[in-house]
Design an enzyme around this catalytic site. Structure first.
Site, PDB file in Angstrom:
ATOM      1  N   SER A  69       0.820  -1.213   0.000  1.00  0.00           N
ATOM      2  CA  SER A  69       0.000   0.000   0.000  1.00  0.00           C
ATOM      3  C   SER A  69       0.850   1.257   0.000  1.00  0.00           C
ATOM      4  O   SER A  69       2.024   1.251   0.368  1.00  0.00           O
ATOM      5  CB  SER A  69      -0.921   0.010   1.225  1.00  0.00           C
TER       6      SER A  69
HETATM    7  N1  SAH Z   1      -0.738  -5.111   3.993  1.00  0.00           N
HETATM    8  C1  SAH Z   1      -0.032  -5.388   2.761  1.00  0.00           C
HETATM    9  C2  SAH Z   1      -0.862  -4.965   1.551  1.00  0.00           C
HETATM   10  C3  SAH Z   1      -1.369  -6.157   0.935  1.00  0.00           C
HETATM   11  S1  SAH Z   1      -2.407  -6.076  -0.471  1.00  0.00           S
HETATM   12  C4  SAH Z   1       1.341  -4.777   2.741  1.00  0.00           C
HETATM   13  O1  SAH Z   1       1.687  -4.027   3.678  1.00  0.00           O
HETATM   14  O2  SAH Z   1       2.103  -5.062   1.826  1.00  0.00           O
HETATM   15  C5  SAH Z   1      -3.718  -7.120   0.120  1.00  0.00           C
HETATM   16  C6  SAH Z   1      -3.332  -8.531   0.461  1.00  0.00           C
HETATM   17  O3  SAH Z   1      -4.503  -9.160   0.964  1.00  0.00           O
HETATM   18  C7  SAH Z   1      -2.871  -9.371  -0.715  1.00  0.00           C
HETATM   19  O4  SAH Z   1      -1.620  -9.926  -0.432  1.00  0.00           O
HETATM   20  C8  SAH Z   1      -3.958 -10.443  -0.839  1.00  0.00           C
HETATM   21  O5  SAH Z   1      -3.460 -11.693  -1.257  1.00  0.00           O
HETATM   22  C9  SAH Z   1      -4.482 -10.514   0.577  1.00  0.00           C
HETATM   23  N2  SAH Z   1      -5.847 -11.050   0.719  1.00  0.00           N
HETATM   24  C10 SAH Z   1      -6.911 -10.879  -0.110  1.00  0.00           C
HETATM   25  N3  SAH Z   1      -7.997 -11.510   0.382  1.00  0.00           N
HETATM   26  C11 SAH Z   1      -7.615 -12.112   1.547  1.00  0.00           C
HETATM   27  C12 SAH Z   1      -8.287 -12.922   2.502  1.00  0.00           C
HETATM   28  N4  SAH Z   1      -9.568 -13.276   2.372  1.00  0.00           N
HETATM   29  N5  SAH Z   1      -7.587 -13.361   3.571  1.00  0.00           N
HETATM   30  C13 SAH Z   1      -6.273 -13.036   3.730  1.00  0.00           C
HETATM   31  N6  SAH Z   1      -5.583 -12.281   2.853  1.00  0.00           N
HETATM   32  C14 SAH Z   1      -6.235 -11.812   1.767  1.00  0.00           C
END
Ligand code: SAH
Length: 223
Positions: A69
């Site tokens: 993000s």
């Molecule tokens: N917090 C992260 C941003 C990640 S983007 C950072 O600091 O880099 C969102 C993430 O959520 C992705 O990696 C995606 O695979 C994950 N995601 C999507 N749906 C999900 C779910 N139901 N449970 C767990 N993770 C999920």
């Protein structure tokens, strides 16, 4: 050179916080949150070919269709959680591990769930290499939360949910805060702050229009 880029990132976050203050209700973020952003090496969490953009105020691809993000959004979501040193926080969407690392600087324990096994493994390895001992990463669908460690003082969802996952609301402690982008993929999403009061009542505030990758799982797995 690097220190200058980190400083520039912090200034940009401060500027954007001021510009969005009328929407978010926060003109500036807690000093501890800004310190965490200064200390966590964002360049360790981005792919090597994007190193020159590591401290730019934008999201970056981390592979498998996912993103790390934007620093301002990480700062805002962290600040909205009002993290305290004794807190135990659940994150849904480990991704690169960057948001988990920011939280780990501020609270006692971070539990982070990631649905894509490769990302969970890479983040766990990186966080351990960087010396974080208070982050537990698990492969799993965040719709189910992490019942063994519930209730949590705060819950942060870093993927866009189409609706508020009821199980996660249940796993929030009275007095706790949950931050989540809600909306459809490629449509306008709203960052919501949900506070559960001492009586267990929920109070919701719309904070800002945002754009996140979708939260997957849920329906298919019966939530
Ligand atoms: N917090 C992260 C941003 C990640 S983007 C950072 O600091 O880099 C969102 C993430 O959520 C992705 O990696 C995606 O695979 C994950 N995601 C999507 N749906 C999900 C779910 N139901 N449970 C767990 N993770 C999920």
């Amino acid at each position: 050179m690097r220190a200058g880029r980190v400083r520039e990132m912090l200034h940009t976050i401060e500027r954007e916080a001021r510009l969005t203050a009328s929407l978010t209700g926060r003109c500036c973020f807690a000093p501890a949150v800004m310190e965490a952003l200064e200390e966590v090496p964002r360049d360790a969490f981005v792919p090597p070919e994007l190193l020159n953009q590591a401290f730019a105020n934008g999201p970056l691809p981390i592979g498998l269709g996912q993103t790390i993000s934007q620093p301002y959004i990480v700062a805002l979501m962290t600040d909205l959680l009002k993290p305290q040193p004794q807190h135990r926080i659940l994150e849904v969407g480990t991704g690169s591990g960057y948001q988990a690392a920011i939280l780990a600087q501020l609270v006692e324990q971070v539990y982070s769930l990631e649905i894509i096994p490769e990302l969970a493994a890479a983040a766990a390895e990186l966080l351990s290499r960087l010396g974080y001992r208070n982050i537990a990463v698990k492969i799993g669908d965040g719709h189910h939360g992490w019942p063994e460690h519930a209730p949590f003082d705060g819950i942060i969802i870093t993927a866009a949910a189409t609706h508020l996952p009821p199980t996660l609301l249940e796993q929030l402690r009275p007095g706790g805060r949950l931050v989540v982008p809600v909306g459809l993929p490629d449509m306008s999403q709203e960052l919501l702050l949900i506070e559960k009061d001492a009586a267990g009542e929920l109070h919701t505030r719309e904070v800002l229009a945002v754009a996140f990758v979708p939260m997957t799982g849920g329906e298919q797995s019966g939530e």
